[in-house]
Design a protein around this motif. Structure first.
Motif, PDB file in Angstrom:
ATOM      1  N   UNK A  28       0.796  -0.976   0.192  1.00  0.00           N
ATOM      2  CA  UNK A  28      -0.049   0.443  -0.305  1.00  0.00           C
ATOM      3  C   UNK A  28       0.598   0.947  -0.100  1.00  0.00           C
ATOM      4  N   UNK A  29       0.730   2.343  -1.234  1.00  0.00           N
ATOM      5  CA  UNK A  29       0.993   3.097  -0.899  1.00  0.00           C
ATOM      6  C   UNK A  29       0.752   4.755  -0.368  1.00  0.00           C
ATOM      7  N   UNK A  30       1.164   5.995   0.060  1.00  0.00           N
ATOM      8  CA  UNK A  30       0.393   7.247   0.204  1.00  0.00           C
ATOM      9  C   UNK A  30       1.607   7.757  -0.768  1.00  0.00           C
ATOM     10  N   UNK A  31       1.200   8.800  -1.774  1.00  0.00           N
ATOM     11  CA  UNK A  31       2.483  10.070  -2.007  1.00  0.00           C
ATOM     12  C   UNK A  31       1.610  11.568  -2.117  1.00  0.00           C
ATOM     13  N   UNK A  32       1.955  12.237  -0.791  1.00  0.00           N
ATOM     14  CA  UNK A  32       1.566  13.077  -0.753  1.00  0.00           C
ATOM     15  C   UNK A  32       2.665  14.650  -1.511  1.00  0.00           C
ATOM     16  N   UNK A  33       2.263  15.405  -1.883  1.00  0.00           N
ATOM     17  CA  UNK A  33       3.192  16.530  -2.401  1.00  0.00           C
ATOM     18  C   UNK A  33       3.036  17.950  -1.575  1.00  0.00           C
ATOM     19  N   UNK A  34       3.565  18.774  -0.377  1.00  0.00           N
ATOM     20  CA  UNK A  34       3.065  19.235   0.171  1.00  0.00           C
ATOM     21  C   UNK A  34       4.324  20.903   0.456  1.00  0.00           C
ATOM     22  N   UNK A  62       4.305   7.148   2.421  1.00  0.00           N
ATOM     23  CA  UNK A  62       4.581   6.161   3.101  1.00  0.00           C
ATOM     24  C   UNK A  62       4.634   4.459   2.550  1.00  0.00           C
ATOM     25  N   UNK A  63       4.665   3.953   2.455  1.00  0.00           N
ATOM     26  CA  UNK A  63       5.226   3.153   1.599  1.00  0.00           C
ATOM     27  C   UNK A  63       4.620   0.974   2.611  1.00  0.00           C
ATOM     28  N   UNK A  64       3.799   0.674   2.424  1.00  0.00           N
ATOM     29  CA  UNK A  64       2.802  -0.953   3.734  1.00  0.00           C
ATOM     30  C   UNK A  64       3.642  -2.157   2.847  1.00  0.00           C
ATOM     31  N   UNK A  65       4.347  -2.812   3.502  1.00  0.00           N
ATOM     32  CA  UNK A  65       3.941  -4.595   3.114  1.00  0.00           C
ATOM     33  C   UNK A  65       3.063  -4.643   3.371  1.00  0.00           C
ATOM     34  N   UNK A  66       2.469  -5.731   2.843  1.00  0.00           N
ATOM     35  CA  UNK A  66       0.842  -6.182   2.828  1.00  0.00           C
ATOM     36  C   UNK A  66       1.559  -7.944   3.124  1.00  0.00           C
ATOM     37  N   UNK A  67       2.202  -8.112   2.744  1.00  0.00           N
ATOM     38  CA  UNK A  67       2.692  -9.995   2.944  1.00  0.00           C
ATOM     39  C   UNK A  67       3.598  -9.549   3.703  1.00  0.00           C
ATOM     40  N   UNK A  68       3.768 -11.030   4.422  1.00  0.00           N
ATOM     41  CA  UNK A  68       4.432 -11.532   4.812  1.00  0.00           C
ATOM     42  C   UNK A  68       5.498 -11.044   6.376  1.00  0.00           C
ATOM     43  N   UNK A  69       6.464 -10.989   6.801  1.00  0.00           N
ATOM     44  CA  UNK A  69       7.240 -10.027   7.847  1.00  0.00           C
ATOM     45  C   UNK A  69       6.449  -8.198   7.786  1.00  0.00           C
ATOM     46  N   UNK A  71       6.547  -4.949   7.359  1.00  0.00           N
ATOM     47  CA  UNK A  71       7.652  -3.788   6.713  1.00  0.00           C
ATOM     48  C   UNK A  71       7.015  -2.774   6.485  1.00  0.00           C
ATOM     49  N   UNK A  72       7.744  -1.527   7.051  1.00  0.00           N
ATOM     50  CA  UNK A  72       7.193  -0.054   6.767  1.00  0.00           C
ATOM     51  C   UNK A  72       8.508   0.294   5.785  1.00  0.00           C
ATOM     52  N   UNK A  73       8.291   1.473   4.827  1.00  0.00           N
ATOM     53  CA  UNK A  73       8.816   2.332   4.646  1.00  0.00           C
ATOM     54  C   UNK A  73       8.406   3.987   4.541  1.00  0.00           C
ATOM     55  N   UNK A  74       8.679   4.687   5.461  1.00  0.00           N
ATOM     56  CA  UNK A  74       8.710   6.603   5.068  1.00  0.00           C
ATOM     57  C   UNK A  74       9.436   7.142   4.817  1.00  0.00           C
ATOM     58  N   UNK A 117      -6.899  11.456  -1.773  1.00  0.00           N
ATOM     59  CA  UNK A 117      -5.817  11.349  -1.453  1.00  0.00           C
ATOM     60  C   UNK A 117      -5.296  12.415   0.141  1.00  0.00           C
ATOM     61  N   UNK A 118      -5.837  11.078   0.911  1.00  0.00           N
ATOM     62  CA  UNK A 118      -5.588  11.987   2.703  1.00  0.00           C
ATOM     63  C   UNK A 118      -4.423  11.509   3.209  1.00  0.00           C
ATOM     64  N   UNK A 119      -3.720  13.216   4.051  1.00  0.00           N
ATOM     65  CA  UNK A 119      -2.482  13.351   4.003  1.00  0.00           C
ATOM     66  C   UNK A 119      -2.292  12.015   5.716  1.00  0.00           C
ATOM     67  N   UNK A 120      -4.096  12.019   5.872  1.00  0.00           N
ATOM     68  CA  UNK A 120      -3.305  11.342   7.331  1.00  0.00           C
ATOM     69  C   UNK A 120      -2.959   9.864   7.094  1.00  0.00           C
ATOM     70  N   UNK A 121      -2.784   9.382   6.031  1.00  0.00           N
ATOM     71  CA  UNK A 121      -2.472   7.824   5.702  1.00  0.00           C
ATOM     72  C   UNK A 121      -1.239   8.363   5.512  1.00  0.00           C
ATOM     73  N   UNK A 122      -0.366   8.919   5.669  1.00  0.00           N
ATOM     74  CA  UNK A 122       1.568   8.794   5.848  1.00  0.00           C
ATOM     75  C   UNK A 122       1.321   8.574   6.931  1.00  0.00           C
ATOM     76  N   UNK A 123       1.005   8.532   7.694  1.00  0.00           N
ATOM     77  CA  UNK A 123       1.440   8.358   9.194  1.00  0.00           C
ATOM     78  C   UNK A 123       1.317   7.492   9.866  1.00  0.00           C
ATOM     79  N   UNK A 124       2.374   6.359  10.251  1.00  0.00           N
ATOM     80  CA  UNK A 124       3.353   4.760  11.011  1.00  0.00           C
ATOM     81  C   UNK A 124       2.094   4.464  11.245  1.00  0.00           C
ATOM     82  N   UNK A 125       2.043   2.924  11.232  1.00  0.00           N
ATOM     83  CA  UNK A 125       0.198   2.294  12.339  1.00  0.00           C
ATOM     84  C   UNK A 125       1.487   1.871  13.792  1.00  0.00           C
ATOM     85  N   UNK A 126       2.758   2.097  13.471  1.00  0.00           N
ATOM     86  CA  UNK A 126       3.433   1.564  14.712  1.00  0.00           C
ATOM     87  C   UNK A 126       3.371   2.619  15.341  1.00  0.00           C
ATOM     88  N   UNK A 127       4.400   2.512  16.694  1.00  0.00           N
ATOM     89  CA  UNK A 127       4.670   3.298  17.661  1.00  0.00           C
ATOM     90  C   UNK A 127       6.384   3.408  17.779  1.00  0.00           C
TER      91      UNK A 127
END
Length: 351
Positions: A83-89, A96-103, A105-108, A218-228
């Motif tokens: 899943x990818x979210x790309x915003x220019x501000x 934000x790129x989230x790998x949906x399969x397997x272990x 992983x996330x890229x911000x 596109x919602x900018x709030x989706x850029x927030x990582x789901x991990x603390x």
């Protein structure tokens, strides 16, 4: 064969756990640095040919527009969704790129700084360089792509992920590289689907959106990582620029390929591994050079060529060094490249 499959998967995985084998370290570095080949594509270049102009348009759409969605990548028998979210501000690009399969992983990414999140290890790996991913495909400025590829635009629109798109083929003019089939949004110029084609016209890998939103959807709030990430360990991967030729390596580049990156990194053992990234603007090859130790030979890739989908790999020993070349090019391209590499130690004869 199991080791080869693992290596191919590691090339696509962003990170691995801290207790990596020598091979695992090499491919982790590749996964985090292969895209460093991408630097500043310029749109509307008056000197560019039609292939370059076409790809520069899609690259600018990938960098300068807002989009989000899910895309699926298929390589050989493996498939992975992200899943990818790309915003220019006002601060530039945020992604934000989230790998949906397997272990998990996330890229911000914020402009040229990328955080690779490894939740299983509560670890954040930081890279400070540009990392273009799908839907961006152009590596570098691509000024010479028209010398090695031909563009053929389709006449009939297609439909992908609910969006109409214009098909295009980018065909190689030699057998050193693959061809590509793209489908591009006619209005935004965003790449929606890409296939890599071998010399028999068969699809060897493909990546495509399965859902896509653009612009105000596109919602900018989706850029927030789901991990603390409070309390997580943060590691900035160190790199040092090197001059491969100055260190004694003679590399005859395949026609159309240029040096993009030459760096050295320490492995977990403290020993350095050098990485050269070569690109023709579409295809990229990484060559890793490390000291060869007979006691650790079993942990290296077998000598010779292997392939999984579009990904080829070639390993060999040159003197006291082990070379591993990997890239989405025909295996014979890697073989020709590696077999023509020479190492000439200061004051010595070629090895």
């Amino acid at each position: 064969m199991a080791k080869q499959v693992l290596a191919f998967r590691a090339h696509r995985h962003a990170v691995r756990e801290g207790t990596l084998s020598r091979l695992g370290v090499v491919f982790m570095l590749l996964a985090c640095t292969m895209a460093a080949a991408a630097q500043g594509a310029q749109a509307d270049d008056p000197l560019a040919g039609e292939v370059t102009r076409f790809l520069q348009q899609t690259q600018q759409a990938a960098r300068n527009s807002d989009y989000s969605g899910v895309f699926t990548y298929q390589q050989g028998a493996s498939m992975q969704s992200s899943r990818i979210v790309h915003v220019v501000d006002g601060t530039g690009e945020r992604e934000r790129l989230v790998i949906l399969d397997g272990e998990p992983r996330e890229f911000i990414r914020h402009n040229d700084t990328v955080q690779c999140l490894v939740p299983a290890k509560e670890l954040v790996l930081i890279e400070k360089h540009r990392m273009d991913r799908f839907p961006g495909v152009l590596l570098g400025e691509g000024h010479h792509l028209d010398d090695h590829y031909t563009l053929r635009l389709g006449k009939h629109p297609q439909r992908v992920a609910g969006h109409e798109c214009v098909p295009a083929e980018i065909l190689p003019q030699d057998n050193l590289r693959y061809g590509y089939r793209f489908c591009v949004d006619p209005e935004s110029k965003l790449l929606i689907k890409a296939q890599t084609i071998d010399d028999r016209g068969e699809v060897v890998n493909q990546i495509a959106f399965t859902s896509l939103q653009q612009g105000s959807e596109v919602q900018a709030r989706e850029l927030q990582s789901s991990w603390d990430m409070r309390g997580w360990r943060t590691v900035e991967l160190p790199t040092k620029a090197v001059d491969v030729a100055g260190l004694g390596w003679r590399v005859a580049l395949p026609p159309g390929f240029v040096h993009s990156t030459q760096i050295s990194r320490p492995m977990k053992s403290g020993k350095p591994v050098m990485q050269m990234v070569l690109t023709d603007g579409l295809a990229a090859i990484s060559v890793f050079i490390e000291q060869f130790h007979p006691a650790q030979e079993s942990r290296l890739m077998p000598k010779g060529a292997a392939r999984n989908g579009a990904m080829s790999i070639y390993g060999t020993r040159i003197g006291d060094h082990w070379l591993t070349a990997i890239g989405e090019v025909p295996a014979d391209t890697l073989r020709q490249l590696v077999e023509h590499i020479e190492y000439v130690p200061p004051g010595g004869a070629p090895q």
